[in-house]
Design a protein around this motif. Structure first.
Motif, mmCIF file in Angstrom:
data_model
loop_
_atom_site.group_PDB
_atom_site.id
_atom_site.type_symbol
_atom_site.label_atom_id
_atom_site.label_comp_id
_atom_site.label_asym_id
_atom_site.label_seq_id
_atom_site.Cartn_x
_atom_site.Cartn_y
_atom_site.Cartn_z
ATOM 1 N N TYR A 1 0.830 -1.193 0.000
ATOM 2 C CA TYR A 1 0.000 0.000 0.000
ATOM 3 C C TYR A 1 0.869 1.249 0.000
ATOM 4 O O TYR A 1 2.086 1.171 0.151
ATOM 5 C CB TYR A 1 -1.000 0.027 1.144
ATOM 6 C CG TYR A 1 -0.448 -0.091 2.538
ATOM 7 C CD1 TYR A 1 -0.705 -1.229 3.298
ATOM 8 C CD2 TYR A 1 0.279 0.943 3.119
ATOM 9 C CE1 TYR A 1 -0.231 -1.329 4.587
ATOM 10 C CE2 TYR A 1 0.748 0.839 4.400
ATOM 11 C CZ TYR A 1 0.488 -0.291 5.130
ATOM 12 O OH TYR A 1 0.960 -0.391 6.414
ATOM 13 N N GLN B 1 0.889 5.495 1.225
ATOM 14 C CA GLN B 1 0.305 6.492 2.125
ATOM 15 C C GLN B 1 0.706 7.887 1.682
ATOM 16 O O GLN B 1 1.750 8.075 1.057
ATOM 17 C CB GLN B 1 0.797 6.269 3.558
ATOM 18 C CG GLN B 1 0.427 4.919 4.128
ATOM 19 C CD GLN B 1 0.863 4.756 5.578
ATOM 20 O OE1 GLN B 1 1.578 5.578 6.125
ATOM 21 N NE2 GLN B 1 0.403 3.685 6.215
ATOM 22 N N TYR C 1 1.156 11.906 3.282
ATOM 23 C CA TYR C 1 1.311 12.705 4.494
ATOM 24 C C TYR C 1 1.391 14.176 4.120
ATOM 25 O O TYR C 1 1.845 14.525 3.030
ATOM 26 C CB TYR C 1 2.610 12.332 5.229
ATOM 27 C CG TYR C 1 2.583 10.975 5.890
ATOM 28 C CD1 TYR C 1 2.711 9.808 5.138
ATOM 29 C CD2 TYR C 1 2.439 10.851 7.270
ATOM 30 C CE1 TYR C 1 2.681 8.555 5.747
ATOM 31 C CE2 TYR C 1 2.416 9.611 7.888
ATOM 32 C CZ TYR C 1 2.536 8.481 7.112
ATOM 33 O OH TYR C 1 2.505 7.242 7.716
ATOM 34 N N PHE D 1 -0.227 11.976 8.903
ATOM 35 C CA PHE D 1 -0.859 10.993 8.022
ATOM 36 C C PHE D 1 -2.188 11.509 7.501
ATOM 37 O O PHE D 1 -3.005 12.044 8.261
ATOM 38 C CB PHE D 1 -1.068 9.693 8.799
ATOM 39 C CG PHE D 1 -1.883 8.664 8.086
ATOM 40 C CD1 PHE D 1 -3.159 8.358 8.507
ATOM 41 C CD2 PHE D 1 -1.353 7.984 6.998
ATOM 42 C CE1 PHE D 1 -3.919 7.397 7.856
ATOM 43 C CE2 PHE D 1 -2.111 7.020 6.343
ATOM 44 C CZ PHE D 1 -3.389 6.727 6.773
ATOM 45 N N LEU E 1 -4.450 6.345 3.207
ATOM 46 C CA LEU E 1 -3.784 5.119 2.780
ATOM 47 C C LEU E 1 -4.593 4.509 1.644
ATOM 48 O O LEU E 1 -5.828 4.533 1.670
ATOM 49 C CB LEU E 1 -3.719 4.144 3.960
ATOM 50 C CG LEU E 1 -3.193 2.740 3.712
ATOM 51 C CD1 LEU E 1 -2.509 2.204 4.955
ATOM 52 C CD2 LEU E 1 -4.315 1.778 3.313
ATOM 53 N N ARG F 1 -4.615 0.842 -0.750
ATOM 54 C CA ARG F 1 -4.024 -0.481 -0.902
ATOM 55 C C ARG F 1 -3.815 -0.804 -2.381
ATOM 56 O O ARG F 1 -4.428 -0.205 -3.261
ATOM 57 C CB ARG F 1 -4.940 -1.538 -0.274
ATOM 58 C CG ARG F 1 -5.104 -1.366 1.203
ATOM 59 C CD ARG F 1 -6.020 -2.429 1.791
ATOM 60 N NE ARG F 1 -6.186 -2.219 3.209
ATOM 61 C CZ ARG F 1 -5.296 -2.596 4.121
ATOM 62 N NH1 ARG F 1 -4.188 -3.202 3.755
ATOM 63 N NH2 ARG F 1 -5.519 -2.357 5.396
ATOM 64 N N LEU G 1 8.235 2.188 6.330
ATOM 65 C CA LEU G 1 7.841 3.009 5.198
ATOM 66 C C LEU G 1 9.060 3.669 4.553
ATOM 67 O O LEU G 1 10.001 4.071 5.243
ATOM 68 C CB LEU G 1 6.896 4.126 5.653
ATOM 69 C CG LEU G 1 5.472 3.749 6.036
ATOM 70 C CD1 LEU G 1 4.739 4.993 6.520
ATOM 71 C CD2 LEU G 1 4.741 3.118 4.869
ATOM 72 N N PHE H 1 9.880 6.936 2.186
ATOM 73 C CA PHE H 1 9.236 8.205 1.832
ATOM 74 C C PHE H 1 9.838 8.817 0.571
ATOM 75 O O PHE H 1 11.048 8.719 0.326
ATOM 76 C CB PHE H 1 9.386 9.216 2.973
ATOM 77 C CG PHE H 1 8.518 8.927 4.163
ATOM 78 C CD1 PHE H 1 8.925 8.023 5.122
ATOM 79 C CD2 PHE H 1 7.290 9.549 4.306
ATOM 80 C CE1 PHE H 1 8.119 7.737 6.219
ATOM 81 C CE2 PHE H 1 6.479 9.277 5.392
ATOM 82 C CZ PHE H 1 6.894 8.370 6.347
ATOM 83 N N LEU I 1 -1.120 -0.442 10.822
ATOM 84 C CA LEU I 1 -0.431 0.411 9.858
ATOM 85 C C LEU I 1 -1.409 1.188 8.992
ATOM 86 O O LEU I 1 -1.031 2.161 8.345
ATOM 87 C CB LEU I 1 0.497 -0.436 8.983
ATOM 88 C CG LEU I 1 1.719 -0.997 9.707
ATOM 89 C CD1 LEU I 1 2.353 -2.130 8.916
ATOM 90 C CD2 LEU I 1 2.737 0.084 9.976
ATOM 91 N N ASN I 2 -2.674 0.750 8.980
ATOM 92 C CA ASN I 2 -3.721 1.511 8.283
ATOM 93 C C ASN I 2 -3.793 2.947 8.764
ATOM 94 O O ASN I 2 -4.263 3.824 8.051
ATOM 95 C CB ASN I 2 -5.100 0.881 8.543
ATOM 96 C CG ASN I 2 -5.254 -0.431 7.839
ATOM 97 O OD1 ASN I 2 -4.494 -0.741 6.927
ATOM 98 N ND2 ASN I 2 -6.216 -1.216 8.262
ATOM 99 N N TYR I 3 -3.349 3.163 10.005
ATOM 100 C CA TYR I 3 -3.458 4.494 10.598
ATOM 101 C C TYR I 3 -2.194 5.315 10.399
ATOM 102 O O TYR I 3 -2.075 6.426 10.893
ATOM 103 C CB TYR I 3 -3.785 4.364 12.085
ATOM 104 C CG TYR I 3 -5.059 3.598 12.320
ATOM 105 C CD1 TYR I 3 -5.030 2.264 12.682
ATOM 106 C CD2 TYR I 3 -6.301 4.206 12.137
ATOM 107 C CE1 TYR I 3 -6.198 1.550 12.868
ATOM 108 C CE2 TYR I 3 -7.464 3.507 12.322
ATOM 109 C CZ TYR I 3 -7.407 2.172 12.684
ATOM 110 O OH TYR I 3 -8.566 1.471 12.876
ATOM 111 N N GLY I 4 -1.243 4.743 9.694
ATOM 112 C CA GLY I 4 -0.048 5.492 9.372
ATOM 113 C C GLY I 4 0.897 5.637 10.540
ATOM 114 O O GLY I 4 0.698 5.059 11.607
ATOM 115 N N TYR I 5 1.946 6.370 10.322
ATOM 116 C CA TYR I 5 2.894 6.699 11.376
ATOM 117 C C TYR I 5 2.445 7.988 12.063
ATOM 118 O O TYR I 5 1.925 8.902 11.398
ATOM 119 C CB TYR I 5 4.288 6.958 10.799
ATOM 120 C CG TYR I 5 5.046 5.752 10.327
ATOM 121 C CD1 TYR I 5 6.382 5.862 9.965
ATOM 122 C CD2 TYR I 5 4.462 4.497 10.223
ATOM 123 C CE1 TYR I 5 7.110 4.762 9.518
ATOM 124 C CE2 TYR I 5 5.178 3.394 9.780
ATOM 125 C CZ TYR I 5 6.503 3.538 9.427
ATOM 126 O OH TYR I 5 7.230 2.450 8.989
#
Lengths: 111, 115
Positions: free
Chosen positions: A32, A34, A36, A46, A49, A51, A99, A101, B100-104
């Motif tokens: 997935y 993300q 930010y 954040f 997200l 997938r 992650l 970036f 991890l769905n909620y991110g960092y």
């Protein structure tokens, strides 16, 4: 080698328009991706997200798309406002690793 | 409100000093991370930890070490500070697996200057 590229270092846009930011990657198979937001002198926050099996995700004025064939994600802010001015980072998750970036795109929304 | 707290916002240290950067999270997160952020280079991972007393090297561990004696605290140590370690240091935490769905969640950062 593995690479994440956010194509624009900086993007200027008029208030009310849709801002579109790009995130491309090579040699990754992300589970997935993300997005930010980072304001000057602060840590990233954040936003969304998406997938690998999802094409599109929405949250209020934000929309993210994910094309695993093109190896690209697009991040849209509709009806942009000066308060949306910030740096936006994409990040990939490939498995049991932290992650990774991108370097970010600095968005400026001009009134 | 969930939080990651970094002990200092700004820090000035001399070359050769041993420097401790502290990070505490109140979310009972398993994972903790240290990144540094430099203009044009983005966020680079220094060290991370998936559990108490565990640590793993990131992409740029040279000149750094870490300590995680308690779940909520992850310390970054610059063994002998050098001017090329002048940077913004960011601590982050996250849940494991589906969390991890909620991110960092990131702290506000410590801007370290080594003179």
């Amino acid at each position: 080698s593995q690479k994440i590229e956010q194509n624009s270092e900086a993007l200027n846009i008029q208030e009310g328009k849709t801002a579109t930011l790009t995130c491309n990657y090579t040699n990754y198979s992300p589970a997935y991706l993300q997005w930010y937001r980072q304001d000057p002198g602060r840590g990233p926050v954040f936003l969304l997200l998406i997938r690998e099996n999802e094409k599109e995700k929405r949250k209020e004025r934000l929309k993210v798309t994910f094309d695993t064939t093109l190896k690209q994600s697009l991040f849209h802010i509709t009806a942009s406002q000066p308060a949306d001015s910030a740096t936006y980072l994409c990040a990939l998750y490939s498995g049991n690793t932290p992650l990774v970036f991108g370097k970010g795109t600095r968005l400026s929304v001009i009134a | 409100d969930v939080k990651v707290t970094q002990s200092s916002r700004y820090l000035v240290k001399r070359t050769g000093e041993k420097v401790f950067l502290e990070c505490v999270q109140d979310m009972d997160h398993e994972n903790m991370f240290w990144y540094r952020q430099d203009p044009g280079l983005g966020l680079r991972l220094i060290y991370f930890s998936y559990d108490v007393k565990m640590k793993e090297k990131g992409d740029i561990p040279e000149g750094y070490s870490v300590s995680r004696e308690k779940k909520e605290r992850f310390s970054l140590i610059l063994e002998s500070a050098s001017t090329n370690q002048t940077s913004m240091y960011l601590c982050a935490s996250s849940l494991w697996g589906e969390g991890l769905n909620y991110g960092y969640t990131f702290g506000s950062g410590t801007r370290l200057t080594v003179v």
